[in-house]
Design an enzyme around this catalytic site. Sequence first.
Site, PDB file in Angstrom:
ATOM      1  N   ASP A 474       0.635  -1.373   0.037  1.00  0.00           N
ATOM      2  CA  ASP A 474       0.390  -0.098   0.222  1.00  0.00           C
ATOM      3  C   ASP A 474       0.876   1.143   0.061  1.00  0.00           C
ATOM      4  O   ASP A 474       2.242   1.121   0.022  1.00  0.00           O
ATOM      5  CB  ASP A 474      -1.105   0.063   1.469  1.00  0.00           C
ATOM      6  N   THR A 476      -0.142   4.390   1.224  1.00  0.00           N
ATOM      7  CA  THR A 476      -0.423   5.129   2.598  1.00  0.00           C
ATOM      8  C   THR A 476      -0.065   4.448   3.627  1.00  0.00           C
ATOM      9  O   THR A 476      -0.898   3.697   4.066  1.00  0.00           O
ATOM     10  CB  THR A 476      -1.892   5.595   2.318  1.00  0.00           C
ATOM     11  N   ASP A 796      -4.484  -2.151   5.073  1.00  0.00           N
ATOM     12  CA  ASP A 796      -5.054  -1.706   5.879  1.00  0.00           C
ATOM     13  C   ASP A 796      -6.598  -1.917   6.543  1.00  0.00           C
ATOM     14  O   ASP A 796      -7.073  -1.970   7.458  1.00  0.00           O
ATOM     15  CB  ASP A 796      -4.091  -0.345   6.212  1.00  0.00           C
TER      16      ASP A 796
END
Length: 1244
Positions: A474, A476, A796
């Site tokens: 990912d 972020t 996440d």
Amino acid sequence: MANNSYSGVKNSTAEANHDGEFGCTLKDLRSLMELRGAEAINKIGETYGDVQGLCSRLKTSPIDGLSGQPADIEKRKTEFGQNLIPPKKPKTFLQLVWEALQDVTLIILEVAAIVSLGLSFYKPPGAERENCGNAAGGVEDEGESEAGWIEGAAILLSVVCVVLVTAFNDWSKEKQFRGLQNRIEQEQKFTVIRGGQVIQIGVAEIVVGDIAQIKYGDLLPADGVLIQGNDLKIDESSLTGESDHVKKTLEKDPMLLSGTHVMEGSGRMLVSAVGVNSQTGIIFTLLGAGDDEGDEEEKKEKEEKKKQRKNKKQDGAVENRKKAKAQDGAAMEMQPLNSDEGADAEDKKKANLPKKEKSVLQGKLTKLAVQIGKAGLVMSAITVIILVVLFVVDTFWIQNLPWIKECTPIYIQFFVKFFIIGVTVLVVAVPEGLPLAVTISLAYSVKKMMKDNNLVRHLDACETMGNATAICSDKTGTLTMNRMTVVQAFMAEKHYRKVPEPESVPSSILDMLILGIAVNCAYTTKIMPPEKEGGLPRQVGNKTECALLGFSVDLKRDYQTIRNEIPEEKLYKVYTFNSVRKSMSTVLKMADGSYRMFSKGASEILLKKCYKIMTANGESKVFRPRDRDDMAKKVIEPMASEGLRTICLAYRDFPVSDGEPDWDNENDILSGLTCLCVVGIEDPVRPEVPDAIRKCQRAGITVRMVTGDNINTARAIATKCGILLPGDDFICLEGKEFNRRIRNEKGEIEQERIDKIWPKLRVLARSSPTDKHTLVKGIIDSTVIEQRQVVAVTGDGTNDGPALKKADVGFAMGIAGTDVAKEASDIILTDDNFSSIVKAVMWGRNVYDSISKFLQFQLTVNVVAVIVAFTGACITQDSPLKAVQMLWVNLIMDTFASLALATEPPTEALLLRKPYGRNKPLISRTMMKNILGQGVYQLVIIFSLLFAGEKVFDIDSGRNTPLHAPPSEHYTIVFNTFVLMQLFNEINARKIHGERNVFEGIFNNLIFCSIVFGTFIIQIVIVQFGGKPFSCVALTIDQWLWCTFLGFGSLLWGQVISSIPTSRLKFLKTAGHGTQKEEIPDEELEELDDMDEIDHAERELRRGQILWFRGLNRIQTQIRVVNAFRSSISLYEGLEKPESRSSIHNFMTHPEFRIEDSEPHIPLIDDTDAEDDAPTKRNSASPRNTSPTPPSPATAAPPTAPVSPSLNQNNNAVESSNHLLPEGTKSGTPSAPGSPLHSLETSL
């Protein structure tokens, strides 16, 4: 569920409460929580009036929550129970000892030792030894024969040692696992309101009457009733098996259940049942999580299954009972992260994970151990046979003696001695230390990885990580710091490069903007004062929203005052953010009855819905498509190319005259917006990431970035991180384009198309969770590169679950991650940092190397010890190394060496090589060279000592001694030299890639030093004071120095060996390859289905049975075909009988049909893998309809894959079905070998 089924729940608090303190009892609440939907609403209405009434009866306030007084909390705990499910009792040390005793070789040794003990006490009445042959004669002294029992006793003692060591290792492993579980639990917090304050408390602290705030991504820790909700959707599949998300509203269905996942929206609930009284708790209690009934049942089941196989009974009863049981099992999977069940997690994991094949390493090791074990067995058998034959020939043939009855015990004693020698050869040959080394190495690594911010949930993930070839990360929070700040803004027709002064913006726009930000960000998100003086303000909640709130603070306005005026209850309607909408909107009802809606979302999506924009004088003007394109070029692209994420803020008024809009028609509602402002939010790259990514690339691992941001932002960040290097030939795609390229005309995903893209793909932007899953699956299933890719994924969000599950190793974020993501992951990154992943790779590779080091050491000892014992026995009729000595060698070799070599700390050098593939052998050529080289040296020394030692040292020869002769110096020297050579060779074994300096970094590993040193001390004690039990005599200093010198020689010889280039030695073979999937025939996989893991040793033994069953089944099929033709019924009739379901054959008989279970299948969280498994379950044709229906395109398998039989729960088998079938047999082929038609053809 009916009430009566809970009568068995042992719970003292269920009695009617005495003081009537609360307005309802535990029983009332439990019966309330049974109900769903309309029934529940009626019940609440009848009994309590409404939810508020329920709150007042439970003495709590829907706004301020409980008072938080300790006395009150305690009272609630005693009245309604605690939010814990009592964990399953760990195995006691004695149980572990008992398990360790089940080892076959140990049992054989025990039996032999006991026989030997018994015989040594038996005195033959007055038989003259002389008549029993010269081998038996020549015992000088009565006292010596008295000591015959010592050997048996010593063997028993050493068996006890081995058992205790094994049990202790298991016990500490179990303890570590529990510690890990507890750590995971303590980390799990939940937000509740107490005394008007929003606080986070541990899940175990939640009590009935608490008001809990729930939001997207939560795993509900207790049962409750909804008080207020925005767009709340819950995934209740873990309890009900329905995969559709359930919408929760006060009017329709306010009941929230523990163990379910919040998939969208937010809200507040009143906790009404905790711990054993919650729905999950009840299921646990039924499953007997508190006691061992489960194990007993399981054993019975296995027995049943076997019986069924044998008798092929036609009754489905047992089967059904088992199925029902399995379904209860489904519900267990719910909260492995939750404190609801500390430690049955381990057992549960075993019970519920779709059965995985052992990890790559374990597969290779088991296979190797089986091969070595077989060789050992053969050698020991030959040794025994040769000894017996020599003895018999010598006594009855050459000396020509008759067999006298009185001599029988003496002869038996000889045979027992031979048998013991044979068993010791076997004991030394079988490397029991292998599994131990793996366990120690993994457990040690896991413990150390905690320090590197890796919380490992599944042991084998650690080792798989060492083989990783690709990481999909990912952006972020993983590559970036996840501290969002607004750095640019476009409002009132002006592009501000930094946050403007409040005076320069028209106040009408500013007021509207601040109001919009305040109400249209989740109320759980806020900016808190910094923890340390001079630090940055803390961001709590969604980071993008924090950036907007921070923006309002930078504009010198306070969002909190607005929130105080308009509390969450006054918001008329909230459309929460989700991955489909990509925007969030909040509706306020104004004083005059009109409505105003504020929206925020990704700029390219929201600007398409805007038809007006605010101008510099505070008015709105029309915003046309060409203005939009203009804005995209001049504002959005420049922001994005600097790596900023662009967010558009807009609003819309619904005048009174139009009446109430239809709020459910989202497309109409979310149109005709007026754009207030577009902001650019920066999320700076973490300073340590570029370096970590460089390390990965050097280690042969490809890093790919998968993000929801737009492609310019993604490209800018990827360049900053070093994922994209200038001038490289790589591609960046958006989700839409990616989907267009990988699907054919029918919209199905094709593996060939993915294969064209993934090798060059580095950035996937604007991607949805399904894209991430598709990409991961595509890379894993790909066959373009000869070795299968091992993929790690970070995630996440709740929606990353499927991708995390599918990946070989899933990393969840410890801080930003939702419970659902952590649930699906293998490793949790406690600091959300990409560089921790690099550490995980390093540890993973280290595990692999540690095992190889251990193997290199272990095999040298094995080879030498077996050959010495074997030849010694054949030539001198007695093994030079005695049973007890062998067991001691075995102990150093196995247990101590595995400890010493498995705990080597990793070095940066591990990251300088490419990953070993799945098929790379454990023992490389270099290692083979070392093993053989050292083996030759040791054998030369030992045999020289054995056959010429007495002349060199000028001592009595130890060969050809009678049965109970005292130990000789000669054999003591042989034994001592042997052990010392092993000790020095242990230092050689520290390096496996042919390095020269074997001492490098030796003092970093204290365990290693202390073990080598400790072994040496014990060896001195054994030789000097071991005496009769160890068959040793004390040696002189000279003899010791000679032994040590000969031992030290193995270090020098090691240098000689490493000078020989391996490339010259073409004849060396490698060993210990992984099992290829193709090597396991389908029906065996099906057989293995009963076992938790594919155990290669078992496979070897079962081949015979399988052939026999196969023959039996052929006959059955033929009979069935004959009957079918006779009564002209459908050919498939028979397939639906329960017996065919448990038969081995079912893999062969219907590879393309799924036999629908008689009960509905409850998918476990783990089970709904959203891989081809999912569509197959739903769509595969039932036995009657033979054409497999095409799987739905969303998660469908590539068209080449047949609809795989999800009967077999072995995921690997399901996935590998693509490889199992040869190219020719595409899924359409009517008679693929093994299909019913095919067996028909063959039978006819």
